[in-house]
Scaffold this motif. Structure first.
Motif, short mmCIF file in Angstrom:
data_model
loop_
_atom_site.label_atom_id
_atom_site.label_comp_id
_atom_site.label_asym_id
_atom_site.label_seq_id
_atom_site.Cartn_x
_atom_site.Cartn_y
_atom_site.Cartn_z
N UNK A 1 -9.85 -13.21 -1.84
CA UNK A 1 -10.42 -12.04 -2.42
C UNK A 1 -10.56 -12.22 -3.89
N UNK A 2 -11.61 -12.24 -4.63
CA UNK A 2 -12.14 -12.54 -6.00
C UNK A 2 -11.51 -11.29 -6.76
N UNK A 3 -11.20 -11.78 -8.20
CA UNK A 3 -10.47 -10.86 -9.12
C UNK A 3 -11.17 -9.61 -9.08
N UNK A 4 -12.60 -9.68 -9.22
CA UNK A 4 -13.57 -8.55 -9.37
C UNK A 4 -13.18 -7.43 -8.21
N UNK A 5 -13.16 -8.14 -7.04
CA UNK A 5 -12.60 -7.25 -5.71
C UNK A 5 -11.49 -6.42 -5.81
N UNK A 6 -10.31 -7.31 -6.59
CA UNK A 6 -9.16 -6.57 -6.66
C UNK A 6 -9.31 -5.54 -7.57
N UNK A 7 -10.09 -5.44 -8.51
CA UNK A 7 -10.10 -4.22 -9.46
C UNK A 7 -10.57 -2.88 -8.83
N UNK A 8 -11.18 -3.03 -7.57
CA UNK A 8 -11.87 -1.67 -6.76
C UNK A 8 -10.94 -1.61 -5.77
N UNK A 9 -10.96 0.08 -5.47
CA UNK A 9 -10.64 0.31 -4.33
C UNK A 9 -11.71 1.33 -3.78
N UNK A 10 -11.54 2.20 -2.47
CA UNK A 10 -12.61 2.84 -1.93
C UNK A 10 -13.30 3.86 -2.76
N UNK A 11 -12.26 4.60 -3.73
CA UNK A 11 -13.02 5.77 -4.53
C UNK A 11 -13.25 5.14 -5.92
N UNK A 12 -13.23 3.97 -6.36
CA UNK A 12 -13.66 3.32 -7.61
C UNK A 12 -15.17 2.84 -7.69
N UNK A 13 -15.91 3.75 -8.55
CA UNK A 13 -17.41 3.36 -8.58
C UNK A 13 -17.91 2.33 -9.71
N UNK A 14 -16.90 2.27 -10.91
CA UNK A 14 -17.15 1.29 -11.96
C UNK A 14 -15.90 0.99 -12.48
N UNK A 15 -15.92 -0.40 -12.94
CA UNK A 15 -14.86 -0.55 -13.79
C UNK A 15 -15.42 -1.27 -15.22
N UNK A 16 -14.72 -0.71 -16.31
CA UNK A 16 -15.43 -1.32 -17.48
C UNK A 16 -14.08 -2.05 -18.21
N UNK A 17 -14.46 -3.39 -18.68
CA UNK A 17 -13.57 -4.24 -19.16
C UNK A 17 -13.87 -4.58 -20.62
N UNK A 18 -13.18 -4.60 -21.78
CA UNK A 18 -13.50 -4.92 -22.92
C UNK A 18 -12.49 -5.76 -23.47
N UNK A 52 -16.40 -16.70 -15.83
CA UNK A 52 -16.85 -17.97 -15.16
C UNK A 52 -16.57 -17.78 -13.40
N UNK A 53 -15.59 -16.86 -12.99
CA UNK A 53 -15.48 -16.85 -11.62
C UNK A 53 -16.64 -16.13 -10.99
N UNK A 54 -17.09 -15.16 -11.84
CA UNK A 54 -18.39 -14.23 -11.30
C UNK A 54 -19.63 -15.29 -11.39
N UNK A 55 -19.70 -15.88 -12.32
CA UNK A 55 -21.10 -16.80 -12.19
C UNK A 55 -20.84 -17.83 -11.34
N UNK A 56 -19.70 -18.35 -10.93
CA UNK A 56 -19.64 -19.56 -9.96
C UNK A 56 -19.18 -19.01 -8.60
N UNK A 57 -19.51 -17.81 -8.47
CA UNK A 57 -19.27 -17.08 -7.05
C UNK A 57 -20.43 -17.58 -6.20
#
Length: 389
Positions: A1-18, A52-57
């Motif tokens: 499972x990628x790090x992006x997928x770990x940020x979400x559950x079934x009810x999460x519609x968006x994640x904002x990282x700064x 980097x993980x996103x771009x190389x997926x």
């Protein structure tokens, strides 16, 4: 499972990282979400690793690739990456659809008659549809449901997206306008002869002009636009094209709010005297914008001199016109008795009384005395016309 997928559950519609800020998440359905702050802060190095993980997926497609911005479609995730100096610090916004719906899920809000009329319109009458609503209100989800409905009903459907984030069946071709010029896209779509083009996220003049050109070329168009009201979506076209062809380009507007259809407008054009005018000589082409659910007139659009006039019709106007019609009918009935007639109220100051030729004199009277008396009683101009017996 990628790090992006770990940020979400079934009810999460968006994640904002700064960079150097707490992670924010929107959780819940469209229009009912709540903002949650996580106890997690990403450093500059951690954010670089995520990017980097996103771009190389293996399932990542870079839809927009500029020096300071990137838009990536990674499976079902739409990811926007912004670097300084556009943003003060590097930020990543990740959006994921949390629910897939069919058209039947939307129709359940309406009674059986409206559902029947709506399906009849979708199946055979819609050729220029706008799906409108504020950001995050479910427009793309509805567009996706409509796309699959058309495809399942033996229609050739293409999508035009930027980025390509509609999750549709593999037999539906998804075009990106980021990899071709508008003229090239136009040629491709005309030569491939689709029944419908689903144009997701229309933003600028180039997008609107392409929608208009394809629609006038005979292609069925469904455009998704951001707007705060159903009529605001129509206004995006009013000064871009001639008034007379607006109903040929847009015949239906479906407005989404909190993930549900809140209003449907239909457009048509006819020659009439605009509301508030009494002189029949002022008749002109008028675009009528009606509420599909109850068929009430909500707006009139017409030209007066060199100006385009947009007139919102008061919500109680239909009730007023109905009362005027009933009052005229009562008075006419005292004159004609049970003889056949019909009252057509054009506006609050002018109406037409339709009678058969042999009864025309009965309502007009000698030297027009009866109709003149009736005009004084009702304080409005009346015209008598005849229909076939």
């Amino acid at each position: 499972m990628s790090y992006v997928e770990k940020l979400f559950d079934n009810q999460t519609t968006s994640v904002h990282i700064k960079e150097d800020s707490f992670v924010l998440k929107k959780v819940g359905l469209p229009g009912k979400w709540k903002l949650i702050q996580e106890d997690k802060v990403f450093s500059s190095e951690e954010i670089k690793a995520i990017i980097q993980e996103i771009l190389e997926a293996t399932d990542s497609i870079v839809e927009i690739d500029r020096s300071n911005t990137k838009v990536v479609q990674m499976g079902k995730y739409r990811i926007v990456i912004v670097f300084p100096p556009i943003a003060d610090k590097t930020e990543i916004t990740i959006v994921k659809p949390i629910k897939k719906l069919s058209l039947e899920d939307y129709w359940n809000e309406f009674d059986e008659y409206v559902r029947y009329e709506l399906m009849d319109r979708i199946d055979g009458k819609i050729e220029g549809l706008l799906i409108a609503g504020a950001p995050g209100q479910g427009k793309t989800t509805f567009a996706q449901a409509l796309t699959e409905y058309f495809a399942n009903n033996k229609k050739i459907v293409k999508t035009l997206e930027s980025p390509r984030d509609l999750h549709v069946e593999a037999n539906i071709t998804q075009y990106s306008k980021n990899y071709a010029s508008i003229s090239e896209i136009y040629d491709i779509l005309l030569l491939s002869r689709p029944d419908y083009v689903i144009f997701d996220e229309m933003r600028n003049d180039e997008d609107f002009n392409l929608y208009v050109d394809l629609r006038l070329a005979g292609v069925g168009m469904v455009g998704v636009v951001h707007s705060t009201s159903p009529f605001a979506a129509i206004q995006r076209f009013i000064h871009r094209i001639e008034l007379g062809i607006i109903p040929s380009v847009i015949d239906t507007v479906i407005f989404l709010d909190k993930g549900k259809i809140s209003k449907i407008l239909t457009l048509s054009i006819l020659v009439k005297v605009p509301e508030g005018m009494a002189d029949p000589g002022l008749a002109r082409p008028v675009v009528e914008v009606k509420n599909f659910i109850d068929n009430t007139l909500e707006y009139e659009i017409y030209t007066f001199g060199e100006q385009t006039i947009i007139v919102p019709i008061a919500q109680n106007n239909q009730k007023i016109l109905k009362e005027i019609t009933e009052k005229i009918e009562q008075n006419v009935k005292t004159i004609l008795g049970n003889k056949k007639f019909k009252v057509e109220v054009i506006n609050s100051r002018y109406a037409i009384i339709w009678v058969s030729e042999k009864h025309k004199r009965d309502i007009i009277g000698r030297k027009g005395r009866i109709i003149k008396d009736l005009e004084q009683i009702l304080n409005m101009r009346l015209e008598v016309k005849t229909f076939e017996n």
